[in-house]
Enzyme design. Structure first.
Site, PDB file in Angstrom:
ATOM      1  CG  ASP A 181      -0.298  -0.512   2.492  1.00 35.56           C
ATOM      2  OD1 ASP A 181       0.906  -0.255   2.690  1.00 35.56           O
ATOM      3  OD2 ASP A 181      -0.983  -1.169   3.283  1.00 35.56           O
ATOM      4  CG  ASP A 191      -9.433  -1.782  12.015  1.00 32.98           C
ATOM      5  OD1 ASP A 191      -8.430  -2.404  11.594  1.00 32.98           O
ATOM      6  OD2 ASP A 191      -9.817  -0.711  11.495  1.00 32.98           O
ATOM      7  CD  GLU A 228      -8.944   0.994   7.632  1.00 34.22           C
ATOM      8  OE1 GLU A 228      -8.966   0.049   8.436  1.00 34.22           O
ATOM      9  OE2 GLU A 228      -8.294   2.028   7.835  1.00 34.22           O
ATOM     10  CG  HIS A 286      -6.372  -2.544   8.821  1.00 34.47           C
ATOM     11  ND1 HIS A 286      -6.533  -1.697   9.891  1.00 34.47           N
ATOM     12  CD2 HIS A 286      -5.063  -2.417   8.461  1.00 34.47           C
ATOM     13  CE1 HIS A 286      -5.389  -1.090  10.162  1.00 34.47           C
ATOM     14  NE2 HIS A 286      -4.478  -1.523   9.310  1.00 34.47           N
TER      15      HIS A 286
END
Length: 260
Positions: free
Chosen positions: A66, A135, A142, A137
């Site tokens: 990314d 979370d 996400e 990811h």
């Protein structure tokens, strides 16, 4: 999916062993490169092996997971610069062989499509290093991300920006709001996934990844569907696992000839 529970320094050695075994057998291997704190010890171990035993990256190709959108080209936290600093430069990896999505492109959708094509043209990723967010990811997919998603632009959640603020002097307002990221479908196309997680802060995400239902709410759970996925965690990250004792027993009794 294989789950290994060990001290953090041992996890880095295990991940580096997997990379070295691949490079020794296939010098022109394609490696998937993660950023964040999780892979740093792995990169340090690979740099040590390059310096001390000649582990070569000269013929390998790398693809980053990314990149932030709109971050200055010379910003130290631009992921292209992080990868250059933490792994490419220390192992003498030619910059032209390490690729990342272009977060400064005028046409971001076209840049994402070109990145997908570049991975395919390189023959696909042989081994993909991964971290996991609190979370759930992986890369910047996400919660709510399509399990079939491909490289695209994403808006970062407030939680992810808060988690990453430590890299920006603690100021969440300095963390970009958008990124380009490989999709979950892109990641799942890699032949071997190796995910590292340490600390109690990752415990719930690891529990969901390994023992929860496959769900877009916890994007990393898609790894349960991969034929060759390895999850390396320390005691803190393993603290929510219901079957932790079984995972320890399984790893302790695995055949000596069998790698990750």
């Amino acid at each position: 999916m294989e789950l290994v529970i060990a001290p953090a320094d041992e996890l880095a050695v295990l991940a580096a062993d997997a990379v070295e075994s691949l490079l020794r057998a296939k010098p022109d291997a394609v490696l998937g490169l993660a950023t964040g704190s999780s892979p740093l010890a792995v990169y340090g171990e690979l740099a040590r092996r390059h310096a001390e035993s000649g582990l070569s990256f000269a013929s390998a190709t790398g693809f980053m997971l990314d990149e932030y959108v709109g971050i200055a080209a010379d910003h130290p936290e631009r992921y292209r610069n992080v990868i250059e600093r933490e792994i490419a430069s220390p192992v003498g990896w030619p910059s032209r062989q390490v690729h990342g999505p272009d977060g400064s492109a005028a046409d971001l959708p076209a840049a994402c499509a070109a990145y997908e094509k570049a991975i395919v043209d390189a023959g696909g990723v042989d081994l993909q290093l991964l971290g996991i967010g609190t979370d759930g990811h992986i890369a910047f997919n996400e919660p709510g991300s399509s399990l079939a998603s491909r490289t695209r632009i994403k808006t970062l959640t407030s939680q992810t920006r808060q988690d990453n603020a430590r890299f920006f002097g603690g100021d969440v307002e300095q963390v970009p709001r958008h990124c380009l990221t490989q999709g979950l479908g892109t990641i799942m196309a890699a032949r071997h996934l190796v995910l590292l997680a340490t600390g109690r802060g990752k415990a719930e995400a690891v529990h969901q990844l390994v023992e929860g239902p496959v769900s877009a709410l916890w994007p990393a759970t898609v790894m349960q569907l991969h034929p060759h996925a390895t999850v390396l965690v320390d005691e803190g990250a393993a603290s929510r696992l219901q079957l932790a004792d079984y995972y320890r027993e399984t790893y302790a009794s695995k055949p000596s000839w069998q790698g990750l």
